[in-house]
Design an enzyme around this catalytic site. Structure first.
Site, mmCIF file in Angstrom:
data_model
loop_
_atom_site.group_PDB
_atom_site.id
_atom_site.type_symbol
_atom_site.label_atom_id
_atom_site.label_comp_id
_atom_site.label_asym_id
_atom_site.label_seq_id
_atom_site.Cartn_x
_atom_site.Cartn_y
_atom_site.Cartn_z
ATOM 1 N N SER A 190 57.225 41.240 32.744
ATOM 2 C CA SER A 190 56.102 40.346 33.027
ATOM 3 C C SER A 190 56.452 38.871 32.965
ATOM 4 C CB SER A 190 54.937 40.654 32.089
ATOM 5 O OG SER A 190 55.340 40.578 30.747
ATOM 6 N N HIS B 229 52.649 45.286 36.664
ATOM 7 C CA HIS B 229 52.874 44.333 37.765
ATOM 8 C C HIS B 229 53.394 44.989 39.038
ATOM 9 C CE1 HIS B 229 52.086 40.998 35.063
ATOM 10 N NE2 HIS B 229 52.744 41.695 34.165
ATOM 11 N N LYS C 279 45.039 43.584 37.382
ATOM 12 C CA LYS C 279 45.999 42.705 38.057
ATOM 13 C C LYS C 279 45.849 42.888 39.567
ATOM 14 C CE LYS C 279 48.468 42.050 33.861
ATOM 15 N NZ LYS C 279 49.346 42.571 32.847
#
Ligand SMILES: *Cc1c(COP(=O)(O)O)cnc(C)c1O
Length: 401
Positions: free
Chosen positions: A185, A213, A244
């Site tokens: 990250s 991610h 996200k």
């Protein structure tokens, strides 16, 4: 408040805060008044943000806003109870099936946050006497999960498979769990998942992959980092987050049905907490449809990544080796990273300075994150603004000297 006398415990906290200040590590917050894609209004001023994880630009998509309204109409706002009492809805149920199918694993279970999902997985797979192996740059939630599990924690240097193999060889006859971010990250690089899986097979370990991610972004159709590598194994436990790229909120764990069953029985962050609002699950069904059909958005994001990297002229601040939307620019010194972030803010760009302990000492950085919601011309403007900020900082240092 001022009339309340101080007491030693409070003084101690105040000293600790002063210490944080002295190291240039004080963290603050911004209060966003309005947003439109990556454009945020704060204190009446509009900024272009390069700091969100909304990689596909879905967070304010009209179809999601409409789905939230529809979900609220059907289910109300709060779940009212935990999943095992009466908080589990048809929306949760359908979403779990859709998510499992999407990532190509047999079963899935929803959680309120990725943090809670990671706590659940590691504490369910490992306990006292077992061993957890973790990349040093893993997300904080995976480390906390290992501590909470009471298993022995072995941290290996970033992507160092030789050390990991040696550590795995040390612990015979115990439960073994290897945990890793799929996309790291703060660095943006991708874990060597095929090699990690091979090690887990050789040493009979679980492989927990946190794809916060990668989900929605990497792999064909945004199916995530396992799909990117074409990996499939019953010993993989996959964690995807939904706040996200999915643009909403929440997280899920996917894997073998036996693992998912055990999580429902044992995971304390599943059992002892109110269910994610069903309207969120309802909206996530729409988000998943948007992700499926977002090839154009993913292509635009990857064009932005290539553009930023190709137009970057190597100065004293180095862009890290990353092929993902996370493009960190290492400044080094904490105070300078903060000054750079402030200089960018004065030019209307939000790029956060990330400092220790989130990243190792001496590697304070500007963490640029790109989104399909950015325009190409905005990426160019960012590059220009960073160059100006760098020049401004250099000039002020000379003036001081
Ligand atoms: C953001 C993040 C999490 C936490 O997910 P939340 O849903 O925000 O709690 C976990 N792991 C990684 C690698 C993350 O980046």
């Amino acid at each position: 408040m001022n009339r309340v006398a101080s007491f030693p415990l409070l003084d101690e906290l105040q000293r600790a805060l002063a210490d944080i200040d002295a190291q240039g590590l004080r963290r603050g917050r911004l209060a966003v008044q309005r947003r439109h894609g990556p454009r945020l209004v704060i204190d009446g001023v509009e900024y272009l943000a390069f700091c969100s994880n909304d990689y596909l630009g879905l967070a304010d998509h009209p179809a999601l806003v409409a789905a939230v309204r529809e979900g609220a109409g059907r289910y109300g706002v709060g779940a009212g109870a935990s999943h095992l009492i009466s908080g589990h809805s048809e929306a949760h149920h359908c979403l779990e099936q859709a998510l499992a199918e999407f990532v190509g694993l047999p079963a899935a279970l929803l959680f309120s946050t990725g943090y809670m999902a990671n706590l659940a997985v590691v504490t369910t797979l490992a306990g006292r006497g077992d061993a957890v192996f973790a990349d040093r740059l893993n997300h904080a939630s995976l480390n906390d999960a290992a501590l909470l599990s009471r298993a022995e924690l072995y941290r290996y240097p970033h992507r160092d498979l030789e050390t990991l193999e040696r550590q795995l060889g040390h612990v015979r006859g115990r439960g073994r769990v290897v945990v890793t971010d799929a996309v790291f990250s703060m660095d943006g690089d991708v874990a060597p998942l095929p090699d990690l899986l091979a090690l887990c097979e050789r040493y009979d370990a679980w492989l927990v992959v946190d794809d916060a991610h990668g989900f929605g972004v990497l792999g064909p159709g945004g199916r995530g980092t396992l799909a990117h590598f074409g990996l499939c194994s019953p010993r993989i436990v996959y964690v995807g987050t939904l706040g996200k790229a999915a643009g909403v909120f929440g997280a899920f764990v996917a894997g073998h049905a036996v693992v998912i069953d055990m999580l429902v029985q044992r995971a304390r962050t599943y059992l002892y907490t109110t269910a994610l609002p069903p309207l969120i699950a309802h909206a996530l069904l729409t988000s998943l449809e948007l992700i499926r059909s977002a090839d154009d958005r993913r292509a635009r994001l990857f064009r932005h990544i290539a553009r930023l990297r190709s137009r970057w002229n190597a100065g004293p601040w180095k862009l890290m080796e990353s092929a993902t939307a996370i493009q960190p620019l290492v400044v080094g010194d904490n105070a300078r990273a903060c000054a750079a972030s402030r200089a960018l803010a004065r030019r209307g760009f939000l790029v956060p300075a990330i400092r220790p302990p989130t990243v190792p000492q001496g590697t304070a950085r500007l963490r640029i994150s790109l989104s399909a919601a950015h325009a190409e011309e905005e990426v160019d403007r960012l590059i220009e603004a960073v160059a100006q900020a760098r020049a401004e900082l250099a000039a002020s240092r000379q003036a001081e000297a």
